[in-house]
Structure formats: C-alpha cells, structure tokens
Design a protein around this motif. Structure first.
Motif, PDB file in Angstrom:
ATOM      1  N   VAL A  31      25.084  35.077  12.189  1.00 51.80           N
ATOM      2  CA  VAL A  31      24.931  36.034  11.094  1.00 51.80           C
ATOM      3  C   VAL A  31      25.625  35.493   9.847  1.00 51.80           C
ATOM      4  CG1 VAL A  31      25.277  38.420  10.379  1.00 51.80           C
ATOM      5  CG2 VAL A  31      24.933  37.898  12.797  1.00 51.80           C
ATOM      6  N   ARG A  82      26.181  32.455   9.162  1.00 52.43           N
ATOM      7  CA  ARG A  82      25.430  31.294   8.674  1.00 52.43           C
ATOM      8  C   ARG A  82      24.286  31.747   7.761  1.00 52.43           C
ATOM      9  NH1 ARG A  82      21.777  27.865  12.865  1.00 52.43           N
ATOM     10  NH2 ARG A  82      20.443  26.830  11.339  1.00 52.43           N
ATOM     11  N   LEU A  83      23.569  32.805   8.174  1.00 56.02           N
ATOM     12  CA  LEU A  83      22.481  33.309   7.331  1.00 56.02           C
ATOM     13  C   LEU A  83      23.041  33.845   6.015  1.00 56.02           C
ATOM     14  CD1 LEU A  83      19.499  33.955   6.899  1.00 56.02           C
ATOM     15  CD2 LEU A  83      19.890  36.158   7.991  1.00 56.02           C
ATOM     16  N   THR A 101      23.793  30.985   3.752  1.00 60.13           N
ATOM     17  CA  THR A 101      22.574  30.379   3.223  1.00 60.13           C
ATOM     18  C   THR A 101      21.980  31.260   2.122  1.00 60.13           C
ATOM     19  OG1 THR A 101      22.191  29.558   5.461  1.00 60.13           O
ATOM     20  CG2 THR A 101      20.391  29.312   3.902  1.00 60.13           C
ATOM     21  N   LEU A 102      21.947  32.572   2.356  1.00 61.42           N
ATOM     22  CA  LEU A 102      21.389  33.487   1.358  1.00 61.42           C
ATOM     23  C   LEU A 102      22.255  33.519   0.099  1.00 61.42           C
ATOM     24  CD1 LEU A 102      20.336  36.479   3.661  1.00 61.42           C
ATOM     25  CD2 LEU A 102      18.789  34.944   2.436  1.00 61.42           C
TER      26      LEU A 102
END
Lengths: 208, 208
Positions: free
Chosen positions: A9, A11-12, A15-16
């Motif tokens: 989570v 990591r996302l 990235t976002l």
C-alpha cells in the motif's frame, strides 16, 4: 513500534505521490479508495496504462499524440498550411475544440525554462524550422503561416520570441509569423482584469 | 470534424476521472504527464497496482489492511484489550502515529449514511459486537474498553451513538464504552474556533 501501512500500500502511495498535483495525503486517499473497490477497477486502470504504452506514441512530424505512423491531424489533407505552435498536446485539444483553426500543429513539448534546464534542444524547435523550410520549398503551394500559440506567460512569451527569431533567418516573403491575441477573456470583467492583461487588450485593439 | 485525443489516451483520462478528487482536467494532465515520462514509470504504477490486488487484503478480524492472515496489529500480543473503533484504515495510521494508543482497532469501513444507502449491515458493526462478546467471555482477562473514534461529524457521531447502543445490550460491568475527546485542536485559536467545537471544549473541561 507503531504499525504503519502494509508495504504494497505504501509503495502505491509513493508512486502516486510522484504524479503532478498529487500530494502524500491525496495519494493515501487514492490508494485506500483503489483498495476498497473491486479488483476489476484496478485492472481497468492497469490495462489503460498498458494500452497507453503499447498503442500511443508521439507523431514524428508534429509532436502530437498518435496511434498510427503520423497523427490524425498531419494525415488530414483538408487542413491549411498554417502551423500552430503550442506547448503541449492538451493545447491542441483545446484549440481543436474551439473549431476556429483548421491548420496543422507543432507541439514543442514545453517552453524554454533555463532554471529547469530546458533550452531550445529540449524542445521541438529545430524540427519546426526544418518543417517550415520544407513547406516553403514545396513550390506547389502558396503562403505559410506560423501561428505562435505558447501560453501568454513569461516563459511562453520568451519561447515565442525565440522561435520568431529562429524563423526570421529563413527570410522568405511567403512566410508570415503571427502570435495568438492576448486580451480580455470572453465573459470577464474589465474591473477585475490584471494590469498586464489590460495593457495587452489595449495594445491589441482593433478598428470597428 | 475537430480532432480529439487518441482513444487509448481518452480511455486513461476517463478511468482516472472516476477516482475521488480527480476531475476531468486533472485526469487529462495526469494522462499527458504519464505519456511524457519513460515507460518505466508507467510500469512502476501498474506493478504497484497489481501488487496491491495480489498481496493486500482486509484483516478478517479488525478490518485493517494486511498482507498476512491477520494484520500486524491483531497479531501483536503486547497490545491492550482496548478496541479503538475507526472509520477507515488511514485513521489507524494517524492514531498509531500519535503513539498514544497501544490497543487494538476495529475498522468500520465507513459511517452510517442512510442517504447513501449505508446502513449498519454495510459496516463492520456485527463483527465488532461479536468480537467484544468473545473478549468479555475470555475469563483470563479483565476489563475491555471500546473507544469510539469515528469522526466528530454528524455521521460520525450518529455512528458512535448507534454502536454505543448495540454494545449496551451486552450489559457487562467489565465493558466500558468511551468516545474520543472533542475540543480545540492543539495550536488553534479560541478566537477562530467554531461554536460547536467551543461547546464541546467547554463540556469536556477537566480539573487541573
């Protein structure tokens, strides 16, 4: 130690957060939203991103987006020999939506910005000059217009000036270089207009 | 006809527009940004989304996020028998970050909102009641606290009241039900505080 979010989570979220206009809080909310939705919705997003990589590229002639060899605009033979020079692909969409320009485009891919390390080589300026030269060399046809439609910002004006000078070297009486008009936006109030816009609106006044 | 964006670009814009807080203009800017970056960055995003689907699920006991069978908090044996009831996973992260709560959590997955069709069955309320019952039935241990930490909003207060009533049926003197304090946020100005917050801050005053 306090428990934090599971690594995938986080990591996302990381990235976002790297996307423009998305801060860490919004990224966290987006990630939790995506988690709370059916897997199908995440697949839709990954599929759309994959299709983008596989199917879309930059038109080698004008720099707009294309799924074929050349873009839909460059292959449209009904268009005039005006080249509208813009910063990005979304400018093309906005101008097309106005329905008031039926020529070709040239997408620079940004504006000159020395502080960000963006010089003329980082933009599609050399290819614009070549393109204009080739159009002028084509004896079949008449005048060529280059309409400079970079944003009316400091960088946009500087970029327009730079391109104007680069094209002036071509010295051809068939070539006209124009700049999109700056003035009061339709529906706005003179009362609230900023001084720079009013100056442009006055300078650009036309006879009735 | 005016040319619009290639279909795969429009598809990504449409998908992004469906995310909360992202309007069509921001979605377009994001899509163009993603297009302008190396393919590696799009792959990072799709990989992070895929990992989310494959690796993360909801903890069956508390509703928080987990990569194992139960989440890190439920498997942490050092935690007290206080259950902090929150709306979403990001509330857990915020409370953990405060370092001031060392108990367990129960993530409702939202708040009661009849107009949006969210009733008690749409939230993890029944499983909370069962969980509290099981904790109380465990004779090894003493008192159980349920700390209601839904947002101090209309829906949050209504949800806290609903849960309070649902738990009151358990009628057990080992059970205490508490509500997180509402009052002036630290660093704020009384001068600018809204009347509802001031009322709560006055009602909740404590002896020095």
């Amino acid at each position: 130690m306090a428990t934090s979010l599971p690594q995938p989570v986080q990591r996302l979220i990381d990235t976002l957060s790297r996307l423009p206009g998305i801060g860490p809080k919004m990224a966290a909310r987006l990630a939790i939203h995506l988690l709370s939705r059916p897997a199908r919705e995440r697949t839709e997003l990954t599929d759309a991103l994959t299709a983008l990589s596989l199917e879309v590229h930059t038109c080698p002639r004008c720099g707009y987006l294309s799924t074929g060899e050349l873009c839909d605009i460059c292959t449209d033979t009904s268009r005039t020999r005006s080249i509208c020079v813009v910063q990005g692909p979304l400018d093309v969409v906005a101008l097309e939506r106005s329905g008031s320009f039926r020529g070709l485009y040239h997408v620079l891919g940004g504006v000159l910005s020395p502080l960000d390390g963006i010089g003329p080589e980082e933009l599609r300026i050399a290819s614009l000059v070549t393109r204009v030269q080739e159009l002028l060399a084509d004896t079949n046809s008449g005048a060529v217009e280059v309409l400079l439609a970079t944003n009316p910002s400091l960088e946009g004006e500087a970029t327009a000036l730079y391109i104007q000078r680069a094209l002036a070297n071509l010295e051809n009486d068939q070539l006209s270089i124009t700049r999109i008009a700056r003035g009061l936006p339709v529906g706005s109030d003179i009362e609230y207009a900023d001084p720079a816009t009013l100056t442009r609106a006055l300078e650009g006044r036309s006879n009735l």
